[in-house]
Structure formats: C-alpha cells, structure tokens
Design a protein around this motif. Structure first.
Motif, PDB file in Angstrom:
ATOM      1  N   PRO A  26       0.796  -1.234   0.000  1.00  0.00           N
ATOM      2  CA  PRO A  26       0.000   0.000   0.000  1.00  0.00           C
ATOM      3  C   PRO A  26       0.831   1.289   0.000  1.00  0.00           C
ATOM      4  N   GLU A  27       2.058   1.225   0.513  1.00  0.00           N
ATOM      5  CA  GLU A  27       2.905   2.421   0.578  1.00  0.00           C
ATOM      6  C   GLU A  27       3.811   2.594  -0.638  1.00  0.00           C
ATOM      7  N   THR A  28       3.692   1.734  -1.635  1.00  0.00           N
ATOM      8  CA  THR A  28       4.519   1.862  -2.832  1.00  0.00           C
ATOM      9  C   THR A  28       4.246   3.208  -3.503  1.00  0.00           C
ATOM     10  N   PRO A  29       5.295   3.986  -3.772  1.00  0.00           N
ATOM     11  CA  PRO A  29       5.106   5.309  -4.385  1.00  0.00           C
ATOM     12  C   PRO A  29       4.523   5.225  -5.801  1.00  0.00           C
ATOM     13  N   PRO A  31       5.233   6.830  -8.599  1.00  0.00           N
ATOM     14  CA  PRO A  31       6.157   6.669  -9.731  1.00  0.00           C
ATOM     15  C   PRO A  31       6.570   5.218  -9.991  1.00  0.00           C
ATOM     16  N   GLU A  32       6.731   4.424  -8.935  1.00  0.00           N
ATOM     17  CA  GLU A  32       7.056   3.007  -9.112  1.00  0.00           C
ATOM     18  C   GLU A  32       5.892   2.259  -9.773  1.00  0.00           C
ATOM     19  N   ILE A  33       4.677   2.622  -9.403  1.00  0.00           N
ATOM     20  CA  ILE A  33       3.488   1.980  -9.971  1.00  0.00           C
ATOM     21  C   ILE A  33       3.355   2.347 -11.447  1.00  0.00           C
ATOM     22  N   LEU A  34       3.588   3.617 -11.769  1.00  0.00           N
ATOM     23  CA  LEU A  34       3.542   4.041 -13.174  1.00  0.00           C
ATOM     24  C   LEU A  34       4.582   3.287 -13.994  1.00  0.00           C
ATOM     25  N   ASP A  35       5.751   3.062 -13.403  1.00  0.00           N
ATOM     26  CA  ASP A  35       6.792   2.301 -14.090  1.00  0.00           C
ATOM     27  C   ASP A  35       6.316   0.876 -14.369  1.00  0.00           C
ATOM     28  N   LEU A  36       5.642   0.257 -13.399  1.00  0.00           N
ATOM     29  CA  LEU A  36       5.109  -1.092 -13.613  1.00  0.00           C
ATOM     30  C   LEU A  36       4.118  -1.109 -14.772  1.00  0.00           C
ATOM     31  N   PHE A  37       3.251  -0.104 -14.817  1.00  0.00           N
ATOM     32  CA  PHE A  37       2.221  -0.066 -15.863  1.00  0.00           C
ATOM     33  C   PHE A  37       2.774   0.297 -17.236  1.00  0.00           C
ATOM     34  N   SER A  38       4.039   0.635 -17.289  1.00  0.00           N
ATOM     35  CA  SER A  38       4.640   0.897 -18.603  1.00  0.00           C
ATOM     36  C   SER A  38       4.994  -0.413 -19.306  1.00  0.00           C
ATOM     37  N   ARG A  39       4.874  -1.526 -18.604  1.00  0.00           N
ATOM     38  CA  ARG A  39       5.125  -2.838 -19.198  1.00  0.00           C
ATOM     39  C   ARG A  39       3.968  -3.231 -20.105  1.00  0.00           C
ATOM     40  N   VAL A  57      -6.978  -3.336  -5.721  1.00  0.00           N
ATOM     41  CA  VAL A  57      -6.366  -3.577  -7.017  1.00  0.00           C
ATOM     42  C   VAL A  57      -6.265  -2.236  -7.740  1.00  0.00           C
ATOM     43  N   ILE A  58      -5.171  -2.048  -8.424  1.00  0.00           N
ATOM     44  CA  ILE A  58      -5.001  -0.862  -9.260  1.00  0.00           C
ATOM     45  C   ILE A  58      -5.106  -1.344 -10.695  1.00  0.00           C
ATOM     46  N   THR A  59      -5.995  -0.726 -11.452  1.00  0.00           N
ATOM     47  CA  THR A  59      -6.207  -1.116 -12.842  1.00  0.00           C
ATOM     48  C   THR A  59      -5.716  -0.008 -13.774  1.00  0.00           C
ATOM     49  N   THR A  60      -5.674  -0.326 -15.041  1.00  0.00           N
ATOM     50  CA  THR A  60      -5.293   0.698 -16.015  1.00  0.00           C
ATOM     51  C   THR A  60      -6.257   1.878 -15.946  1.00  0.00           C
ATOM     52  N   ARG A  61      -7.487   1.619 -15.620  1.00  0.00           N
ATOM     53  CA  ARG A  61      -8.465   2.708 -15.477  1.00  0.00           C
ATOM     54  C   ARG A  61      -8.063   3.671 -14.348  1.00  0.00           C
ATOM     55  N   ASP A  62      -7.558   3.124 -13.237  1.00  0.00           N
ATOM     56  CA  ASP A  62      -7.087   3.959 -12.133  1.00  0.00           C
ATOM     57  C   ASP A  62      -5.890   4.799 -12.563  1.00  0.00           C
ATOM     58  N   THR A  89      -3.782  13.322  -7.244  1.00  0.00           N
ATOM     59  CA  THR A  89      -2.981  13.783  -6.101  1.00  0.00           C
ATOM     60  C   THR A  89      -2.425  12.607  -5.296  1.00  0.00           C
ATOM     61  N   ALA A  90      -2.583  11.399  -5.802  1.00  0.00           N
ATOM     62  CA  ALA A  90      -2.128  10.198  -5.092  1.00  0.00           C
ATOM     63  C   ALA A  90      -0.617  10.222  -4.908  1.00  0.00           C
ATOM     64  N   SER A  91      -0.187   9.718  -3.747  1.00  0.00           N
ATOM     65  CA  SER A  91       1.250   9.613  -3.492  1.00  0.00           C
ATOM     66  C   SER A  91       1.699   8.157  -3.380  1.00  0.00           C
ATOM     67  N   ALA A  92       0.754   7.270  -3.115  1.00  0.00           N
ATOM     68  CA  ALA A  92       1.100   5.857  -2.933  1.00  0.00           C
ATOM     69  C   ALA A  92      -0.019   4.963  -3.456  1.00  0.00           C
ATOM     70  N   ALA A  93       0.265   3.666  -3.499  1.00  0.00           N
ATOM     71  CA  ALA A  93      -0.695   2.687  -4.013  1.00  0.00           C
ATOM     72  C   ALA A  93      -2.032   2.769  -3.298  1.00  0.00           C
ATOM     73  N   ARG A  94      -2.013   2.982  -1.994  1.00  0.00           N
ATOM     74  CA  ARG A  94      -3.260   3.030  -1.211  1.00  0.00           C
ATOM     75  C   ARG A  94      -4.207   4.111  -1.721  1.00  0.00           C
ATOM     76  N   ASP A  95      -3.674   5.141  -2.376  1.00  0.00           N
ATOM     77  CA  ASP A  95      -4.489   6.237  -2.893  1.00  0.00           C
ATOM     78  C   ASP A  95      -5.072   5.934  -4.272  1.00  0.00           C
ATOM     79  N   LEU A  96      -4.548   4.926  -4.936  1.00  0.00           N
ATOM     80  CA  LEU A  96      -4.974   4.613  -6.302  1.00  0.00           C
ATOM     81  C   LEU A  96      -5.934   3.435  -6.404  1.00  0.00           C
ATOM     82  N   VAL A  97      -6.039   2.631  -5.354  1.00  0.00           N
ATOM     83  CA  VAL A  97      -6.824   1.402  -5.460  1.00  0.00           C
ATOM     84  C   VAL A  97      -8.279   1.686  -5.800  1.00  0.00           C
ATOM     85  N   SER A  98      -8.852   0.765  -6.543  1.00  0.00           N
ATOM     86  CA  SER A  98     -10.281   0.815  -6.799  1.00  0.00           C
ATOM     87  C   SER A  98     -10.997   0.576  -5.480  1.00  0.00           C
ATOM     88  N   ASP A  99     -12.205   1.105  -5.359  1.00  0.00           N
ATOM     89  CA  ASP A  99     -12.930   1.031  -4.099  1.00  0.00           C
ATOM     90  C   ASP A  99     -13.060  -0.376  -3.550  1.00  0.00           C
TER      91      ASP A  99
END
Length: 152
Positions: A26-29, A31-39, A57-62, A89-99
């Motif tokens: 949940p605390e993953t920043p 920028p690291e998540i965006l890097d993962l989604f560049s795959r 879960v974080i999806t491409t829609r998020d 304004t998300a800073s970490a994974a916990r801010d991006l997750v789907s509800d």
C-alpha cells in the motif's frame, strides 16, 4: 449454450486459476506503480498488505484517472471527475486502489465467477482464501477456453 452453463456450475475456479499479476505494498510510491504499468500487457496490480490480505487492485483505469485529472469534468460525469482529481494527487498505491477489489472465494464455481464478472463488468477476478488472501486470479478467457476445450 445451456450445456456450457451447466458445466460451468460443476467446476471450481481453482481449475482455471492462474497466478496473479504483480503486487505492491500500500505504501509503494506512485512513480514506481507508473513504471510497472509501462510494461506491455499489464492491466492490473494487486495491492497486498503486510498481513498478506488483498487491500485492493489498481487497474489501467485507475492509472488513466491519475494521469488525466481534467478529462472527467464533462457534464454528467462529476463522480468520474472527482475520482480523477483525487487520484491525480495520489502519493502511494493506497491512494490509487479501486474502491472494492473484485474477488471471489476459492470455493466458488466457474458459474459463480461468470456471474460476478457480469455483475461487475470485469473480465477478471482475484481468487481469495477464507482469510481474504490472494491465491490466484481467474479471467473470462481462461474460463471460456476451459469450458470449450475440456472434455464433456
């Protein structure tokens, strides 16, 4: 078609379950998540807490909502616009997750999974154990392949 539906009720999701996609804490920043989604071909990342339970879960829609905050401000789309603004304004994974993580019990049948997919408009589900820990994933393509190629 009735034959396929009847067979779907006979098999557990564990028969077609695959390993889940990548996971993050949940605390993953962001920028690291965006890097993962560049795959290529990565459509979702699980967010798993220290207790190994599925946090979300974080999806491409998020990700799209996070990087395009102004795109959802059309009339009639206030909620989508608010979601985009909050995720921008998300800073970490916990801010991006789907509800609500789209999950299903490992004791469910393929028919249960198909119904859950229909209800949620999602082609994939996280398979969880009784403690809400991810044990695998199931997707529509895998279910259809199993049902159409499995001996009757």
């Amino acid at each position: 078609m009735d034959d396929v539906i009847q067979r779907a009720a006979l098999y557990p999701v564990t028969d077609v379950m695959t390993s889940c996609p990548l996971s993050v804490h949940p605390e993953t920043p962001v920028p690291e998540i965006l890097d993962l989604f560049s795959r290529p071909n990565l459509h979702q990342v699980l967010v798993i807490g220290d207790d190994e339970k599925v946090y979300g879960v974080i999806t491409t829609r998020d990700i799209i909502a996070a990087v395009t905050p102004g795109a959802g401000s059309l009339k009639g789309h206030q909620i989508a616009g608010l979601d985009r603004l909050l995720k921008s304004t998300a800073s970490a994974a916990r801010d991006l997750v789907s509800d609500e993580p789209l999950s299903i019990s490992m004791t469910a049948t393929l028919l249960d999974a198909l119904k859950a997919m229909e209800h949620s408009f999602s082609p994939s589900l996280i398979v969880v154990d009784k403690n809400n820990r991810a044990v695998g994933c199931v997707n529509l393509a895998g279910i259809l392949s199993f049902l159409t190629h499995h001996d009757h």
